[in-house]
Design a protein around this motif. Sequence first.
Motif, short mmCIF file in Angstrom:
data_model
loop_
_atom_site.label_atom_id
_atom_site.label_comp_id
_atom_site.label_asym_id
_atom_site.label_seq_id
_atom_site.Cartn_x
_atom_site.Cartn_y
_atom_site.Cartn_z
N LEU A 367 -3.78 -2.01 5.26
CA LEU A 367 -3.03 -2.84 4.31
C LEU A 367 -1.61 -3.10 4.81
N VAL A 368 -1.02 -2.11 5.48
CA VAL A 368 0.35 -2.29 6.00
C VAL A 368 0.40 -3.42 7.02
N ARG A 369 -0.70 -3.63 7.76
CA ARG A 369 -0.74 -4.65 8.80
C ARG A 369 -1.53 -5.89 8.39
N ALA A 370 -1.96 -5.95 7.14
CA ALA A 370 -2.81 -7.05 6.68
C ALA A 370 -2.02 -8.34 6.61
N ALA A 371 -2.76 -9.45 6.71
CA ALA A 371 -2.12 -10.77 6.64
C ALA A 371 -1.57 -11.04 5.25
N THR A 372 -2.35 -10.73 4.23
CA THR A 372 -1.92 -10.94 2.85
C THR A 372 -2.43 -9.80 1.99
N LEU A 373 -1.73 -9.58 0.87
CA LEU A 373 -2.20 -8.65 -0.15
C LEU A 373 -2.57 -9.47 -1.38
N ASP A 374 -3.68 -10.18 -1.28
CA ASP A 374 -4.04 -11.17 -2.29
C ASP A 374 -4.93 -10.61 -3.39
N GLU A 375 -5.21 -9.33 -3.36
CA GLU A 375 -6.01 -8.72 -4.42
C GLU A 375 -5.16 -7.65 -5.10
N PRO A 376 -5.21 -7.54 -6.42
CA PRO A 376 -4.30 -6.62 -7.13
C PRO A 376 -4.40 -5.18 -6.66
N TRP A 377 -5.57 -4.72 -6.29
CA TRP A 377 -5.71 -3.32 -5.92
C TRP A 377 -4.96 -2.98 -4.65
N MET A 378 -4.68 -3.99 -3.81
CA MET A 378 -4.05 -3.72 -2.52
C MET A 378 -2.64 -3.19 -2.70
N ALA A 379 -1.83 -3.89 -3.49
CA ALA A 379 -0.45 -3.44 -3.72
C ALA A 379 -0.44 -2.10 -4.44
#
Length: 932
Positions: A367-379
């Motif tokens: 997640l730290v290197r992901a392109a986007t955090l587009d799903e609520p669970w990610m943040a």
Amino acid sequence: MSRELFGRNKEFRIIEEMLDSALAGEGASALVEGIIGTGKTTLLRWSEGQARQRGMLVLSATAAPTERRFSMGIVHQLFSCLENAGVPSTPPGQGASRHAAPVDPQYLQLSDLYKVMSTTSERIPILVTVDCIQCVDRDSLLWLGFLLRRIENIRVVLLASQRRGEPASDQHLLVEFMESIRPDRHLHLEDLSPSTASRLVDALGSCVPGPAETLIADSGGNPYLLTQQILAAPSAEQSGDGDRRDSAADLPIRLRAVKDRVLCLLRRLDLDGLRVAHAASVVGGSAMNAELIGELCSLSVEDASRSLEQLAECGILHPTSLAFRHPIIARLLYFDIPRSHRAVLHRQTARCLHNRRFAPADITPHLVRAATLDEPWMANLLLDAAEELLPRDAPTALQHIETVERHGVPEQSASRIAELRVRTLLELDLPGSVPAQYALLGLSSGHRELAARAHRLADTLIRLGRPQEARKVLNGAQSGRDEGPAAAARLSRHLAHICMDDGACADAPRGLERLESVMLRRIGNGDSASAARRLCHMCLATPRTPYGSPSWYYALLGLIWAGDFDEAQSHIDAEVRLAVKEGAVTRLAEARSVRALLHMHRGLLTEAGHDARLALTALRRIGADAHHMGALARSVLIDVAVEKDQLAGASELLDVQVPSAGQPTAWWHLHLAHSAARALGRLGHTRQALILVTYCEQELGRRGISNPAVLPWRSTKALICAGLGNLPEARRLAQLEADLALRWGAPFAQGRALLALAAVSPVGDVLRLARRAVDLLDVKEAPLLYAQSLYATGHACQQSGSTVRARELLHRANEVSIALGADALVELVQKALRDAGGRPDPRKASAEALLTRSERQVAKLASQGMSNRDIARLLQVSLRNIESHLTHCYRKLRISGRGELSRFLAAEDGAAGSTLLRPHSSAGYHSHPQPA
């Protein structure tokens, strides 16, 4: 020897035996197998050099994937070597007319070539080397197998190498070739063991950057990768990017060459090999499996499994865990992926792992290197991980928080993110946390939350030396709020503690509990140590006072000043353990600083310096070393330097400024000023010392503290006045301190005051005062003061003519001071001992030398972890004898058990060049500056 041939002694021996066998008339063959970088080609070249030294003819050929389509290509390479050597040979394809019966032309060709080799070997033994046998064309491989099956009858050695896992031109012929070689001649080259790899690193000498263990672990012991890493490191350092490389273009040239070599290997495996390896470099860790890789690469599980098996077979991955065998290869492949595509792969990996319910620790790195955090669970997952990491791993927690902020803060998470950022900054940058805490106050949703955050901000401001601002914060949180009585009492108590720290109010301020108020008043006035001790015990009783709170520390310091060192030691050790378990920097630094103060009171110089240095280093790392407990740690380090005569290297610690009039001073800054005054007095800067100690006198008077156990400024000022020639004032101050110490009743405070009084008194009174100090002090509680009192008494006896008694006292002082590491006191004692007609044992120059030969032998064995029973069995003595020796060792070294033996027994090799400065009890300060 080549760097890639370290640890190949077994292979050397086998090859040399084969060469010697050919010289004796019997041929031999061997196959060298290994993964990339294990030194297969280098071993073949070494073999060729050994053959030439023996007078053999060397025929060498190297196969390549691009030349597989050329029939008999390797045979032509070998026979061209034969022609270049001037040996006549029959060209391939000739000689078939000599056979009358009809024979397969291909067999005739193979036979004719064999006859050439046989005929030539009769004149000169031959070594044939074929590198990359898996890439040899089919017809050449057929002839090599033909030669191999008849090689024992001719003087030829055939040595071939194979890269494991790479597909062959003709797998059936290659298997047949391998089966024709004796099993003991299959030489499997593996990665180097850690010890052998360490030898290789040592052989490279000054080229090696950083810790060798890191390089060895990174390369997995692969000699080629290890060497290239080491040789590439200087260019990496010069470039200044270090670990900040983010693409293949940022790599040093040598590592780029390694990457290209690995990529060529992967492209030869199959169509999907490179894609699967790239995906594996992104996934990493324990999450690697065929299902996940298949989903990332759009492959079926079967195809992904096949590709992973091939990667394991060729040595890229471990066959069981599927982790990369060599972490450097994983990084090189990772850098080969375009940055944007990496971010997409990380996001896909995180989502796949989340769907499969993997642990958050496996998901957050993606997640730290992901392109986007587009799903609520990610943040939310990143914030949960950051909360779990605090306070132990604040840098990683901050990385998680910044990742969420970079992708946009969800409105409902704003307050939580601000709270986590504050908690993170408290472990990384204490001054930087103050603006964040002020901003967080405005986000508070209720009275209780606001009060908790105000208390935390006030604590931070106190640690940064801003008590007035801390009071404003607490008053602001209190005004206009309708809080319960418990919250109001806590706020009042916090304000009272701030008031006490900066001395804004004399006597015990309002807001404290009655028990704590009475305890502080007794300690400050110095009424009765025994009564204060009882009050401190009551305050420390759980759950009245939580560990680590200001009230707890006041009670603990009261125990120290009352002379109850053992009880204080048990409490502060427990607090250090709790602080280590919690992981908070400020709490641990405070506990270590106070424990250093306790060690200093007990005369344990080494332990005091160790704790103070750890505390100061931790506080410096978060920008809080100049205030609060940082001042205490500096104070202890100055005191240790005074006793060890190391002030020349502690000049920056002595830079203490007296605050301007009206400016409040934190409590521990008074300790720092007093310690600096002692040190400056020792260095002969008596005027500066007098300014500092006078400031301490004024501040303590303003605070209403007269107890000499808290801060013995009168003794220090008395010695300074004596150094300036003002003996009447010196004796007045020292006598006043002795009277106050007698009223307080703590033995260590009385002994310290008596020694100071003896140092400025007429010669006739010195012996009486020093004897009283010896009688009062306990060698177990305050060994340094006890040794100083023994020295003062023995020196006085020697001056009065009682040389026999002087020698007895000085011998004992010598033993105790050696055990403490007080080298300068040892020097003074031994000089006085010689003046008294004694002979200091020249062998007793260290703590270990205090022991007899038998005691030293038993102590060394015990320090190495052997039990008493094992030692008795080894030395063939009784168990009671061993126990008696250890008891004597503990007494002489002033320790409590076998766990501390190694500290003394290991010190002999370290040559402790530092010496102790003259103790303040044995001499006054100089009136003229002395060189530092």
